[in-house]
Design a protein around this motif. Sequence first.
Motif, short mmCIF file in Angstrom:
data_model
loop_
_atom_site.label_atom_id
_atom_site.label_comp_id
_atom_site.label_asym_id
_atom_site.label_seq_id
_atom_site.Cartn_x
_atom_site.Cartn_y
_atom_site.Cartn_z
N THR A 36 20.31 11.67 -8.47
CA THR A 36 21.41 10.94 -7.69
C THR A 36 20.73 9.37 -7.94
O THR A 36 19.76 9.20 -7.64
CB THR A 36 21.48 11.45 -6.36
OG1 THR A 36 21.99 12.90 -6.45
CG2 THR A 36 22.64 10.56 -5.75
N PHE A 37 21.88 8.42 -8.28
CA PHE A 37 21.51 7.03 -8.17
C PHE A 37 22.32 6.49 -7.29
O PHE A 37 23.27 6.92 -6.65
CB PHE A 37 21.88 6.60 -9.61
CG PHE A 37 21.22 7.16 -10.82
CD1 PHE A 37 19.78 6.80 -11.02
CD2 PHE A 37 21.70 8.03 -11.43
CE1 PHE A 37 19.23 7.55 -11.91
CE2 PHE A 37 21.22 8.58 -12.73
CZ PHE A 37 19.68 8.52 -13.04
N SER A 38 21.99 5.25 -6.77
CA SER A 38 22.34 4.44 -5.88
C SER A 38 23.44 3.64 -6.52
O SER A 38 24.42 3.09 -5.94
CB SER A 38 21.19 3.40 -5.27
OG SER A 38 20.48 2.54 -6.29
N HIS B 241 27.53 8.85 -8.85
CA HIS B 241 26.25 8.24 -8.47
C HIS B 241 25.34 9.71 -8.95
O HIS B 241 24.11 9.49 -9.38
CB HIS B 241 26.12 8.13 -7.15
CG HIS B 241 26.83 6.88 -6.59
ND1 HIS B 241 26.06 5.81 -6.63
CD2 HIS B 241 27.89 6.62 -6.02
CE1 HIS B 241 27.12 4.72 -6.08
NE2 HIS B 241 27.88 5.40 -5.73
N THR C 229 26.45 2.64 -9.41
CA THR C 229 27.76 3.32 -10.05
C THR C 229 27.45 3.55 -11.21
O THR C 229 27.43 2.58 -11.99
CB THR C 229 28.98 2.45 -9.52
OG1 THR C 229 28.76 2.40 -8.33
CG2 THR C 229 30.20 3.26 -10.00
#
Length: 119
Positions: free
Chosen positions: A93-95, A51, A97
Motif C-alpha cells: 500500500t502506497f501513500s 494506493h 496515487t
Amino acid sequence: MKIGRSVFARFAAVFVGAALLFLASSLPAQAASYWRMNVFSNYVGVGADRHWVEVCDMEADGVGVSGTFYFRSGSPVKVGDGNGSAAGCGNRTFSGTVIGVEACWNGADIVCDYRSVPS
C-alpha cells in the motif's frame, strides 16, 4: 377468464428477464473496484483506491513477475511476488496515487508492458 399456459409462460419469461436486467444494472462493475493487467497467466493489480497494489506469479515456470508502479508525484517503485508461484501474491500500500503500471515477465527475454491506470 382463463389465461392459457403459453400466455402465462411468456409473461413469466418477460418478468424474469426484466428482473435480471434490473439486478445486473444495479450491481457495481468489477472494474470499478479493481484494475488488473495480465502478463501471460500472471497479473498485476491496482485497488480502486489506487494506493493498494498486488503482483501475482501464477505460473510454476521458474520465471518471476514484477510490477513497477508510477505515481502522480514521486519515484516509481518496483514490487514482485516474493514467493514465486506459491500461494499468495506480493502486495503493498502506497501513500501516493498510482497512475501507471509497467508489468514485467522476467525470463531470459524480459517482456514488459506499460499501461495507465484508469481513474
